[in-house]
Design a protein around this motif. Structure first.
Motif, PDB file in Angstrom:
ATOM      1  N   ARG A  75      -3.809  10.588   1.073  1.00  0.00           N
ATOM      2  CA  ARG A  75      -4.431   9.883   1.816  1.00  0.00           C
ATOM      3  C   ARG A  75      -6.038   9.529   1.678  1.00  0.00           C
ATOM      4  NH1 ARG A  75      -4.747  10.969   8.241  1.00  0.00           N
ATOM      5  NH2 ARG A  75      -6.207  12.500   7.356  1.00  0.00           N
ATOM      6  N   THR A  93      -7.872   6.149  -0.041  1.00  0.00           N
ATOM      7  CA  THR A  93      -8.594   5.612   0.868  1.00  0.00           C
ATOM      8  C   THR A  93      -9.973   5.245   0.215  1.00  0.00           C
ATOM      9  OG1 THR A  93      -7.625   6.275   2.848  1.00  0.00           O
ATOM     10  CG2 THR A  93      -9.778   5.255   3.341  1.00  0.00           C
ATOM     11  N   SER A 107       0.758  -1.199  -0.037  1.00  0.00           N
ATOM     12  CA  SER A 107      -0.023   0.015   0.021  1.00  0.00           C
ATOM     13  C   SER A 107       0.766   1.233   0.129  1.00  0.00           C
ATOM     14  CB  SER A 107      -0.721  -0.057   1.268  1.00  0.00           C
ATOM     15  OG  SER A 107      -1.863  -1.021   1.017  1.00  0.00           O
ATOM     16  N   GLY A 144      -5.600  -1.749   0.422  1.00  0.00           N
ATOM     17  CA  GLY A 144      -5.040  -0.478   0.064  1.00  0.00           C
ATOM     18  C   GLY A 144      -4.382  -0.556  -1.208  1.00  0.00           C
ATOM     19  N   GLY A 196     -11.395  -1.965   1.135  1.00  0.00           N
ATOM     20  CA  GLY A 196     -10.396  -1.646   1.959  1.00  0.00           C
ATOM     21  C   GLY A 196      -9.168  -2.295   1.843  1.00  0.00           C
ATOM     22  N   SER A 218      -9.855   3.053  -2.690  1.00  0.00           N
ATOM     23  CA  SER A 218      -9.444   1.440  -2.334  1.00  0.00           C
ATOM     24  C   SER A 218     -10.786   0.950  -1.536  1.00  0.00           C
ATOM     25  CB  SER A 218      -8.328   1.741  -1.096  1.00  0.00           C
ATOM     26  OG  SER A 218      -8.505   0.283  -0.433  1.00  0.00           O
ATOM     27  N   ALA A 219     -11.681   1.967  -0.799  1.00  0.00           N
ATOM     28  CA  ALA A 219     -12.828   1.130  -0.088  1.00  0.00           C
ATOM     29  C   ALA A 219     -13.863   1.126  -1.275  1.00  0.00           C
ATOM     30  CB  ALA A 219     -13.306   2.321   0.792  1.00  0.00           C
ATOM     31  N   ASP A 248      -0.680  -4.304   3.608  1.00  0.00           N
ATOM     32  CA  ASP A 248      -1.679  -3.372   3.275  1.00  0.00           C
ATOM     33  C   ASP A 248      -1.478  -2.346   4.573  1.00  0.00           C
ATOM     34  OD1 ASP A 248      -2.436  -4.451   0.980  1.00  0.00           O
ATOM     35  OD2 ASP A 248      -3.649  -5.965   2.011  1.00  0.00           O
ATOM     36  N   SER A 268      -7.151   0.125   6.474  1.00  0.00           N
ATOM     37  CA  SER A 268      -8.143   1.368   6.438  1.00  0.00           C
ATOM     38  C   SER A 268      -8.524   2.114   7.735  1.00  0.00           C
ATOM     39  CB  SER A 268      -9.475   0.945   5.668  1.00  0.00           C
ATOM     40  OG  SER A 268      -9.853  -0.171   6.697  1.00  0.00           O
TER      41      SER A 268
END
Length: 659
Positions: A402, A406, A311, A417, A415, A409-410, A330, A333
């Protein structure tokens, strides 16, 4: 095949050989190796050192991780006309090198055939005084010696007209070649010349070996016959014969380009004491050892890079521990949301095979240390590290992007990364969007129409293997060369074999069981297209995989169902088809200016898997060119719809992060 890596190693090895030969060429003069026999041994040691250079040092294996991350999002698939034949320049040059090797081997084979023809047409010479078979031939102008178990000395037809002293000198010379088994050395040297035909340093070195061999035999003949003048007369007489094409792979009595050096050496009568000879050769060996170590350090060879999608913000320090493979680390999260960063230390205990037998947290924030621990238990270290305990350190720093990272990724993987694991595995293969990871249903990473693929997984796995299906290829990635060879030897079927009749799941189980016995972290993928099959084996995390019990991977099979022209699936689909990734290089200007961020590109991937068009969507000007230079070299596995290659339009995100 990574053509860029092959060319890089070929260039590095060529430079190693060239530099070593250039440095070693002056050693005989510095050590005053006046005796031809000492020089011959030294040149042969130098040739052996050149051939052993790839094994002097372990090959450098780069771990590509952390500071540049890539996310590939499939946006649309458009049908395209059938692709025309395309051969990359790098591949064409490799084929040219291979053609040169084949041509040199053909030249060697022609020479062996020519020797056989000479032997069959020659006439036996009686009372020669040597134990080898001596024949007279009208097709040679100079004496030739060849053969090992049944050696033959071919003499020119005019040999009986020479003086008795000259005949004895020539026969003594050829008999010494037989006694020394020089023909075997000559054939071995010609094989080396065939493989490394493109390297001028090898040609020069082989010429020096041939000259030193003849000079050593010359010195011994003069010592035995005690008739230097008659021997020189024999050399000059053979030099006056009609020229012949130097095709035969055998020690010739005289090569005209060596005449001057050989006569000078005979007249000079250079000698060395036994002690002096031993000292000079020992010093030469020491120099060669130091030279090998120096040139391999100056131009190191590289193994295939280990692609690890840690990540953004995660930097892993293995402390020099050798790895066969490792999974990504990772950034949790929850830790990203809370703004937690720091350094986590985990201690791993390895068994004899290098697999992690036990692990525990040493220090660090709990969320971060747990993430490192979960990844480390799946790592497989090299067998040389087996039975030891290692510490692994990971530094987690909150990326500047970030919030954006994030969010992406989500939305894409629930979640994870790196944005490359989970979702739909296997992509579009053999005409149907087959291959599925069970994580789609749990994380929501697939979305959209991906449930259509999920509904067909059970049918695909229980479907039959088409009759007479041939295993066209076995692709093993992210393992060392030795591990790859060991695994291939354990597999029940090999390339070119016909798969047994039965269900797809049965074949998956056979290969999965063999892979699991070798390394429980390996996962298997099976791709079917008509009567052709491809098996892919890689560690967990390097390819999408089904997370059910047993080492079963994604399946792609042919089907007759209608397939949409545009497919909207998770972001792992096109990333899983990437077979030749070229990592971006962080521009020095951007580093100095402390510039970091995401460069988003829209790429069109052609029917042959090459990137044919790139457009910049957004990104910092200092970073854009580096991303373009890297991505345009990427090669993907061609995407098929109804068995026909199609163009794919995809979005690629390259994340530059300063550590």
């Amino acid at each position: 095949m990574n053509t860029a890596l092959v060319w890089s190693n070929l260039l590095a090895y060529s430079l190693q050989v060239g530099l070593l030969v250039a440095l070693a060429a002056f050693v005989p003069a510095l050590l005053r190796m006046r005796a031809a026999g000492a020089r011959l041994i030294y040149w042969q040691l130098l040739l052996a050192a050149c051939l052993l250079l790839p094994w002097v040092r372990p090959w450098h294996r780069e771990v590509i991780a952390a500071n540049v991350s890539v996310t590939t999002l499939l946006t649309s698939v458009a049908a395209a006309p059938p692709a025309h034949f395309h051969l990359a320049a790098g591949n064409a040059l490799l084929y040219l090198l291979a053609a040169g090797v084949v041509a040199r081997l053909a030249w060697l084979a022609a020479g062996l055939w020519r020797l056989r023809r000479y032997r069959r047409r020659a006439v036996r010479l009686d009372n020669s005084g040597v134990w080898a078979e001596v024949l007279l031939s009208s097709e040679v102008s100079s004496p030739v010696t060849f053969g090992w178990r049944h050696p033959v000395i071919l003499l020119p037809e005019r040999f009986p007209q020479l003086s008795r002293a000259m005949q004895q000198a020539i026969l003594c010379h050829e008999d010494l070649h037989v006694e020394r088994n020089d023909w075997l050395f000559t054939v071995a040297e010609e094989l080396v010349r065939a493989v490394l035909w493109f390297h001028p340093a090898i040609w020069w070195l082989l010429a020096e070996i041939q000259l030193a061999r003849e000079q050593a035999v010359d010195a011994r003949v003069v010592q035995i016959t005690e008739s230097r003048d008659h021997y020189v007369d024999a050399l000059l007489d053979m030099a006056g014969a009609r020229p012949e094409l130097d095709l035969a792979p055998a020690p010739l009595f005289l090569r005209k380009r060596h005449l001057k050096q050989r006569v000078i050496e005979i007249v000079r009568e250079a000698t060395m004491s036994k002690a002096r000879r031993i000292f000079a050769l020992a010093a030469g060996v020491v120099f060669l050892a130091a030279g090998c170590w120096m040139v391999t350090g100056a131009f190191p060879l590289a193994a295939a890079p280990q692609m690890v999608s840690d990540s953004p913000g995660v930097a892993v320090d293995l402390g020099g521990a050798p790895l066969m493979h490792r999974s990504a680390v990772d950034y949790p999260s929850a830790a990203l949301a809370k703004g937690i960063q720091g350094t986590a230390v985990v201690e791993v205990r390895l068994d004899a095979s290098g697999m992690v037998a036990g692990a525990g947290i040493v220090s660090g924030p709990e969320e971060l240390a747990r993430a490192l621990l979960q990844s480390a238990v799946n790592w497989h270290f090299d067998r040389s590290a087996g039975g030891t305990t290692r510490q692994v350190i990971a530094t987690f720093e909150l990326p500047q992007e970030r919030a954006m990272a994030t969010g992406v990724s989500a939305g894409a993987t629930g979640g994870i990364g790196s944005g490359v694991s989970g979702g739909v595995a296997g992509g579009v293969g053999g005409g149907v969007a087959g291959g599925v990871a069970s994580g789609v249903g749990r994380s929501g990473g697939g979305g959209g129409d991906s449930h259509i693929v999920l509904d067909r997984v059970a049918d695909l796995l229980s479907g039959p293997i088409p009759p007479n299906t041939v295993l066209k290829s076995i692709v093993i990635s992210r393992l060392s060369d030795q591990a790859r060879a060991d695994l291939l030897a354990r597999l029940p079927y090999h390339e070119g074999d016909t798969l047994p009749p039965g269900k797809i799941s049965d074949v998956m189980h056979i290969f999965g069981q063999a892979a699991a016995e070798f390394d429980e972290h390996l996962r298997v993928q099976l791709h079917l297209a008509g009567n052709a099959a491809e098996i892919e084996i890689a560690p967990v995390g390097s390819v999408p995989h089904v997370t059910t019990d047993g080492p079963v991977g994604s399946v792609a099979a042919e089907g007759s169902a209608a397939i949409p022209q545009k497919i909207k699936v998770g972001d792992a689909v096109q990333a899983a088809n990437l077979i030749t990734p070229v990592p971006p290089v962080y521009p020095p200007e951007a580093k100095q200016a402390r510039v970091q961020g995401i460069v988003e590109l829209q790429a069109t991937i052609g029917t042959d898997g090459h990137v044919i068009d790139l457009k910049v969507v957004r990104g910092h000007p200092l970073l854009v060119q580096a991303a373009l230079d890297a991505v345009k070299q990427w090669v993907y596995r061609p995407t098929l719809l109804n068995g026909q290659p199609v163009e794919v339009v995809t979005t690629i995100q390259v994340n530059f992060t300063l550590q």
